[in-house]
Design an enzyme around this catalytic site. Structure first.
Site, short mmCIF file in Angstrom:
data_model
loop_
_atom_site.label_atom_id
_atom_site.label_comp_id
_atom_site.label_asym_id
_atom_site.label_seq_id
_atom_site.Cartn_x
_atom_site.Cartn_y
_atom_site.Cartn_z
N HIS A 1 0.82 -1.21 0.00
CA HIS A 1 0.00 0.00 0.00
C HIS A 1 0.86 1.27 0.00
O HIS A 1 0.37 2.35 -0.36
CB HIS A 1 -0.98 0.00 1.17
CG HIS A 1 -0.40 0.39 2.50
ND1 HIS A 1 0.01 -0.54 3.43
CD2 HIS A 1 -0.15 1.60 3.05
CE1 HIS A 1 0.48 0.09 4.50
NE2 HIS A 1 0.39 1.40 4.30
N ASP B 1 0.26 -7.45 1.61
CA ASP B 1 0.69 -6.06 1.79
C ASP B 1 2.20 -5.95 1.80
O ASP B 1 2.78 -5.18 2.57
CB ASP B 1 0.09 -5.43 3.05
CG ASP B 1 0.13 -3.90 3.00
OD1 ASP B 1 0.25 -3.35 1.90
OD2 ASP B 1 0.07 -3.28 4.07
N SER C 1 4.66 2.51 8.15
CA SER C 1 4.35 1.39 7.26
C SER C 1 5.55 1.03 6.39
O SER C 1 6.14 1.90 5.75
CB SER C 1 3.16 1.73 6.36
OG SER C 1 1.97 1.76 7.08
#
Length: 310
Positions: A57, A87, A165
Site C-alpha cells: 500500500h 501487503d 508502514s
C-alpha cells in the site's frame, strides 16, 4: 531499577542494529512524491544487488522512488513487484548506490503474546524513530479499504504512526520478525509476520514481479473450540469468521460471520496462516472444501478461490 536498565539496553541495542538499514521511502517523483513510508534492506539470495521490502500500500501503483537512510545517504529504487494480499512489496536499489548492510531476518512463528518487540521506521518523515512494546495478539486479519483481507498479522502496542508502514518490527535479539503495515487505532499497531510464507512471497516478487494468490474474502481470528469438539478433533483452536467480504468467493460459498473454521482442503485450520497457506496458485479455480462449526453442527462448505488481481 535493574530490570528497567536491562529493558533500555535491549531497546538501544536493537535500535542501533536496525536503524541504519531502515530507510525513509518516498515513491513516485523524488521532488513531488505520491506516497511515503519506510523500507527495510534485506539480504538478496540471488546476489544481484540491494533489495528492500516495504508495504504494497506504500508503493501503490508507483514504479520507483527514493530510499533515504539514517546517515543521510540515499538510493533510487524501482519496484520489482507488489502483493496486495500480504501487503508486501519488493524494491531494488540502483546498482551504483551505496547501501547499508541488510538486517538479520528472524521467524515470527516463534513469537508469543507478551513478548517484547521494537518498531523502527520513519513516521511523519522523522528518520530512525524507535518505539517499543509487546506482542498483543497473533493470527489477526486486517480488512483493507478495497475490500481485501491481509491475513495472519501481528498485533502490537508499539506506537506506530503514518510513515511507519514498511518499517521493521524486531525481537529482543534485533532479528526482524515483521514488517509494520498499518495503524488500526489508538494503541494498536499491526505488522506482517516474517515467516516461511512471507519468504516465499518475497522470493516470488523478486523473481517474477508478482504472486499468484487465491482469495476467499474472510476476516477472522483464532478462537477456542468447544470442549467436546476439541476432544474429538484433538486440537483446541479454530478460526472464527468475524466478517465475510461482500460478493467474495467466501460469500458465494455461504460462509457466514460467526462460523468457526476447523478444516480447509481437509487440513486443520487453527489460525489465519493455516488458511493462507492453502491459497497459493494451485488453489485458484479449484473447489476448496471448508469445514466449519456453525452452532452445534459441522457444515461442509465448497468454496472456489478466485485469483487476486489488481
Amino acid at each position: 531499577m535493574d530490570e528497567l536498565d536491562s529493558y533500555s539496553r535491549t531497546v538501544v541495542t536493537v535500535a542501533e542494529t536496525l536503524g541504519p538499514a531502515v530507510a525513509a521511502l518516498a515513491v513516485g517523483d523524488p521532488e513531488r512524491p505520491s506516497g511515503a513510508g519506510s523500507a527495510v534492506v534485506i539480504d538478496d539470495p540471488a546476489g544481484a544487488g540491494t533489495v528492500l521490502v516495504t508495504n504494497a500500500h506504500v508503493v501503490d501503483r508507483a514504479r520507483g522512488g527514493r530510499a533515504t537512510f539514517a546517515d543521510g545517504s540515499h538510493a533510487d529504487v524501482r519496484v520489482l513487484g507488489a502483493d496486495p494480499l500480504s501487503d508486501l512489496a519488493v524494491l531494488a536499489a540502483h546498482p551504483d548506490a551505496t547501501t547499508p548492510r541488510p538486517v538479520t531476518l528472524g521467524d515470527a512463528s516463534g513469537l508469543r503474546v507478551g513478548q517484547l518487540v521494537v518498531a523502527v521506521g520513519n513516521p511523519f518523515g522523522l528518520a530512525g524513530s524507535v518505539t517499543a512494546g509487546v506482542v498483543s495478539g497473533l493470527g489477526r486479519s486486517l480488512p483493507t479499504k478495497d475490500g481485501r483481507v491481509v491475513e495472519d498479522v501481528i498485533q502490537t502496542d508499539a506506537a506506530l504512526n503514518p510513515g511507519n508502514s514498511g518499517g521493521a518490527l524486531a525481537d529482543a535479539h534485533g532479528h526482524v520478525v515483521g514488517i509494520n503495515t498499518a495503524v488500526a487505532g489508538v494503541g494498536l499497531g499491526l505488522a506482517v509476520p516474517w515467516n516461511s510464507t512471507t519468504r516465499a512471497i518475497v522470493a516470488s516478487l523478486r523473481r517474477d514481479g508478482r504472486v499468484r494468490r487465491g482469495y476467499l474474502g474472510v476476516v477472522g481470528a483464532p478462537a477456542p473450540l468447544p470442549v467436546d469438539v476439541a476432544l474429538r478433533l484433538g486440537r483446541r483452536q479454530g478460526l472464527r469468521v468475524a466478517e465475510v467480504v461482500r460478493e467474495s468467493p467466501a460469500a458465494r460459498a455461504g460462509l457466514k460471520a460467526g462460523d468457526l473454521i476447523v478444516d480447509a482442503d481437509r487440513e486443520p485450520v487453527s489460525q489465519a496462516r493455516d488458511l493462507q497457506r492453502r491459497l497459493f496458485a494451485d488453489a485458484i479455480g479449484r473447489t476448496l472444501p471448508v469445514t466449519v462449526l456453525r452452532g452445534d453442527a459441522m457444515v461442509d462448505v465448497l468454496a472456489v478461490p478466485a485469483e487476486l488481481t489488481g
